[in-house]
Scaffold this active site. Structure first.
Site, PDB file in Angstrom:
ATOM      1  N   SER A 120     -10.741  32.525  34.813  1.00 17.79           N
ATOM      2  CA  SER A 120      -9.494  33.046  35.372  1.00 17.79           C
ATOM      3  C   SER A 120      -9.642  34.534  35.614  1.00 17.79           C
ATOM      4  CB  SER A 120      -8.323  32.779  34.417  1.00 17.79           C
ATOM      5  OG  SER A 120      -7.108  33.229  34.980  1.00 17.79           O
ATOM      6  N   GLU A 121      -9.122  35.019  36.758  1.00 16.43           N
ATOM      7  CA  GLU A 121      -9.333  36.416  37.154  1.00 16.43           C
ATOM      8  C   GLU A 121      -8.783  37.429  36.166  1.00 16.43           C
ATOM      9  OE1 GLU A 121      -7.526  34.777  41.010  1.00 16.43           O
ATOM     10  OE2 GLU A 121      -8.086  33.802  39.126  1.00 16.43           O
ATOM     11  N   ASN A 122      -7.809  37.033  35.366  1.00 15.24           N
ATOM     12  CA  ASN A 122      -7.201  38.006  34.448  1.00 15.24           C
ATOM     13  C   ASN A 122      -7.991  38.168  33.159  1.00 15.24           C
ATOM     14  OD1 ASN A 122      -6.310  35.333  33.733  1.00 15.24           O
ATOM     15  ND2 ASN A 122      -4.761  36.241  32.414  1.00 15.24           N
TER      16      ASN A 122
END
Length: 259
Positions: A120-122
């Site tokens: 996930s990008e976060n």
């Protein structure tokens, strides 16, 4: 002034703190000097100018997302389920994958007999399923702000590290939805003119990374209008970036420079 973040709360906080002329940290707890082990300091005190402890604050969950009781159920022959069923065949053993919200994330419920590590990008590598009721944690969310879980062997980090993985081509598969795809693989999936949007998120980086296979899952038409077109009419996320389109009708392989 040393800062440490819990679970996925690091996000862009770490790089933003290092870039600011003045950094003010609103914290949940102020502890004695030395209470945070050096290896657990995410932002060293040299970057922090002021610390404010918040009081009477209750963390809220923006998008409470729980594991559906029928997750992994036998799929029907509806258009949406046909796309999910076919999309699940794109996963291979040992793969690192980034999945968009909706059909791509639902396809992960049908991974069986292989190991696929979801990113996930976060700042999460090793996403698990959505939590069951009562297991949700406001500090553990994905890039779409949905509550999630993590699997044994997972890791948590800041968003700049996450995008280093993406831009470096370390993510094998990106599967995401689309508003329009052109014959040559141009993708439009982040905005419709005249409608308010928060931004394109990490989609431009995800589809623009060499070495990453880009699969778009979407229904063949929207309100009777075709979504696969000679040219996209909506603002583009990327040009000639799509490798495969999966709809309820068929699967299209996009050949570079041919279409």
């Amino acid at each position: 002034g040393n800062l440490t973040f819990r679970l996925s709360a690091n996000n862009f906080n770490q790089p933003m703190a290092t870039a600011g002329n003045i950094t003010i940290a609103e914290v949940e707890e102020i502890v004695p000097v030395g209470a945070i082990p050096p290896e657990d300091v995410h932002v060293p005190c040299i970057f922090v100018d002021r610390v404010i402890q918040r009081t009477g604050h209750q963390k809220r969950i923006e998008k409470l997302t729980l594991l559906a009781e029928d997750a992994g159920k036998k799929l029907s022959d509806s258009p949406r389920d046909r796309i999910i069923r076919r999309a699940a065949l794109e996963f291979t053993d040992g793969m690192f994958a980034n999945l968009g919200i909706g059909i791509p994330m639902m396809a992960a419920n049908y991974i069986s007999g292989i190991t696929v590590t979801l990113q996930s990008e976060n700042g999460i590598l090793g996403l698990g399923p959505f939590p069951r009721s009562g297991e949700q944690d406001p500090d553990l969310i994905n890039a779409g702000k949905q509550t999630v879980t993590i699997l044994p062997g997972s890791s948590l980090f800041s968003s700049d590290t996450s995008f280093a993985m993406i831009r470096g081509g370390h993510v094998d598969l990106t599967m995401l939805g689309g508003l329009q795809v052109s014959a040559k693989g141009d993708l439009a999936n982040w905005m419709i003119p005249g409608k308010m949007v928060k931004g394109m998120g990490g989609a431009m980086d995800l589809v623009g990374s060499s070495g990453t296979t880009v699969v778009v899952t979407m229904e063949h038409t929207a309100r009777g209008a075709h979504k696969i077109l000679p040219e996209c009419s909506l603002p583009l996320t990327g040009t000639q970036v799509v490798d495969k389109i999966i709809t309820e009708k068929c699967v299209f392989n996009v050949v570079e420079d041919v279409g």
